[in-house]
Design a protein around this motif. Structure first.
Motif, PDB file in Angstrom:
ATOM      1  N   ILE A   1       0.875  -1.170   0.000  1.00  0.00           N
ATOM      2  CA  ILE A   1       0.000   0.000   0.000  1.00  0.00           C
ATOM      3  C   ILE A   1       0.913   1.221   0.000  1.00  0.00           C
ATOM      4  CG2 ILE A   1      -1.767   1.271   1.251  1.00  0.00           C
ATOM      5  CD1 ILE A   1      -2.748  -1.433   2.363  1.00  0.00           C
TER       6      ILE A   1
ATOM      7  N   TYR B   1      -2.850   2.942   5.906  1.00  0.00           N
ATOM      8  CA  TYR B   1      -2.195   1.622   5.900  1.00  0.00           C
ATOM      9  C   TYR B   1      -0.888   1.648   5.103  1.00  0.00           C
ATOM     10  CZ  TYR B   1      -6.872   0.352   7.424  1.00  0.00           C
ATOM     11  OH  TYR B   1      -8.067   0.295   8.105  1.00  0.00           O
ATOM     12  N   LYS B   2      -0.335   2.830   4.917  1.00  0.00           N
ATOM     13  CA  LYS B   2       0.886   3.017   4.128  1.00  0.00           C
ATOM     14  C   LYS B   2       1.983   2.042   4.558  1.00  0.00           C
ATOM     15  CE  LYS B   2       4.445   6.398   3.035  1.00  0.00           C
ATOM     16  NZ  LYS B   2       4.886   7.776   3.202  1.00  0.00           N
TER      17      LYS B   2
ATOM     18  N   ARG C   1       2.141  -1.177   4.297  1.00  0.00           N
ATOM     19  CA  ARG C   1       1.771  -2.577   4.544  1.00  0.00           C
ATOM     20  C   ARG C   1       2.045  -3.382   3.290  1.00  0.00           C
ATOM     21  NH1 ARG C   1      -1.532  -3.373   9.182  1.00  0.00           N
ATOM     22  NH2 ARG C   1      -1.133  -5.556   8.717  1.00  0.00           N
TER      23      ARG C   1
ATOM     24  N   LEU D   1      -7.296  -2.136  -1.670  1.00  0.00           N
ATOM     25  CA  LEU D   1      -6.549  -1.826  -0.450  1.00  0.00           C
ATOM     26  C   LEU D   1      -6.092  -0.375  -0.450  1.00  0.00           C
ATOM     27  CD1 LEU D   1      -4.558  -5.141  -0.345  1.00  0.00           C
ATOM     28  CD2 LEU D   1      -6.054  -4.348   1.514  1.00  0.00           C
TER      29      LEU D   1
ATOM     30  N   SER E   1      -7.176   2.584   2.158  1.00  0.00           N
ATOM     31  CA  SER E   1      -6.120   3.304   2.862  1.00  0.00           C
ATOM     32  C   SER E   1      -6.229   4.805   2.666  1.00  0.00           C
ATOM     33  CB  SER E   1      -4.748   2.808   2.380  1.00  0.00           C
ATOM     34  OG  SER E   1      -3.708   3.415   3.106  1.00  0.00           O
TER      35      SER E   1
ATOM     36  N   CYS F   1      -6.268 -10.115   3.118  1.00  0.00           N
ATOM     37  CA  CYS F   1      -5.525  -8.850   3.201  1.00  0.00           C
ATOM     38  C   CYS F   1      -6.283  -7.828   4.045  1.00  0.00           C
ATOM     39  CB  CYS F   1      -5.261  -8.294   1.802  1.00  0.00           C
ATOM     40  SG  CYS F   1      -4.053  -9.224   0.840  1.00  0.00           S
TER      41      CYS F   1
ATOM     42  N   ILE G   1      -5.183  -6.147   7.897  1.00  0.00           N
ATOM     43  CA  ILE G   1      -5.055  -4.735   8.288  1.00  0.00           C
ATOM     44  C   ILE G   1      -6.224  -4.291   9.168  1.00  0.00           C
ATOM     45  CG2 ILE G   1      -3.610  -4.104   6.323  1.00  0.00           C
ATOM     46  CD1 ILE G   1      -6.122  -2.847   5.015  1.00  0.00           C
ATOM     47  N   ASP G   2      -7.086  -5.238   9.517  1.00  0.00           N
ATOM     48  CA  ASP G   2      -8.237  -4.969  10.385  1.00  0.00           C
ATOM     49  C   ASP G   2      -9.112  -3.841   9.834  1.00  0.00           C
ATOM     50  OD1 ASP G   2      -9.855  -5.529  12.583  1.00  0.00           O
ATOM     51  OD2 ASP G   2      -8.850  -4.037  13.846  1.00  0.00           O
ATOM     52  N   CYS G   3      -9.459  -3.971   8.559  1.00  0.00           N
ATOM     53  CA  CYS G   3     -10.279  -2.972   7.870  1.00  0.00           C
ATOM     54  C   CYS G   3     -11.590  -3.604   7.445  1.00  0.00           C
ATOM     55  CB  CYS G   3      -9.527  -2.442   6.648  1.00  0.00           C
ATOM     56  SG  CYS G   3     -10.469  -1.239   5.683  1.00  0.00           S
TER      57      CYS G   3
END
Length: 176
Positions: free
Chosen positions: A3, A8-9, A11, A59, A63, A85, A89-91
């Motif tokens: 990303i 989430y940069k 990741r 993603l 982000s 994925c 990232i818990d999104c």
């Protein structure tokens, strides 16, 4: 696959070697997202990622602040990877639809602020995709649609075409 920016940069995700999908290159992805900023602020928008493949664009959209990202991918393994994925990232902003993009378009009643499509370059129906998006009124009034495609495609005569961008072997047509 990584990303590039946003919450989430940085990741990173390891794409299984068995995947046939090719994620949009970091260079092309970074450049096209810079172009998008000139058209649309993604913060708080609803986005659609057609032919999601590895989920790289989905993603990136999450982000960068999209409220909701709908990812449509027909391949079971790719869809599972995308889901994993987003779990990593818990999104919870991604709505994953495992199914045929053309059937999704036929039955969709939602409009989107941003639509991205990265169909297989050799897909026979590829030239029809912009018409399908606009005929089914999938784009919100000030929305932006970007399609990634090979160099042989030319959409410059389409009534909603705005510009073409080329980054190496990767081509993008932008529609409004």
């Amino acid at each position: 696959m990584r990303i590039i920016t946003g919450i989430y940069k940085g990741r990173r995700f390891n794409i299984p070697r068995t995947f046939k999908a090719r994620p949009t290159t970091d260079m092309a992805k970074e450049n096209i997202f810079n172009v998008i900023r000139g058209y649309l602020d993604l913060e708080g928008t609803i986005a659609l990622d057609l032919f999601s493949g590895t989920g790289s664009i989905s993603l990136e959209l999450a982000s960068r602040g999209c409220d909701e990202v709908v990812s449509v991918e027909s391949n079971r393994n790719h869809a599972k990877f995308i889901s994993q994925c987003f779990e990593n990232i818990d999104c919870d902003k991604d709505i994953l639809i495992r199914g045929d993009v053309f059937k999704f378009i036929q039955h969709n009643h939602q409009t989107f602020d941003f639509i991205f499509a990265d169909p297989p370059y050799a897909l026979p129906e590829l030239p029809t995709i912009p018409d399908l998006i606009f005929d089914h009124k999938m784009l919100s009034e000030n929305g932006v649609f970007i399609m990634e495609h090979g160099k042989k495609q030319d959409f410059s005569q389409h009534p909603h075409f705005k510009e073409h961008r080329n980054y190496g072997a990767v081509n993008f047509s932008i529609f409004k």
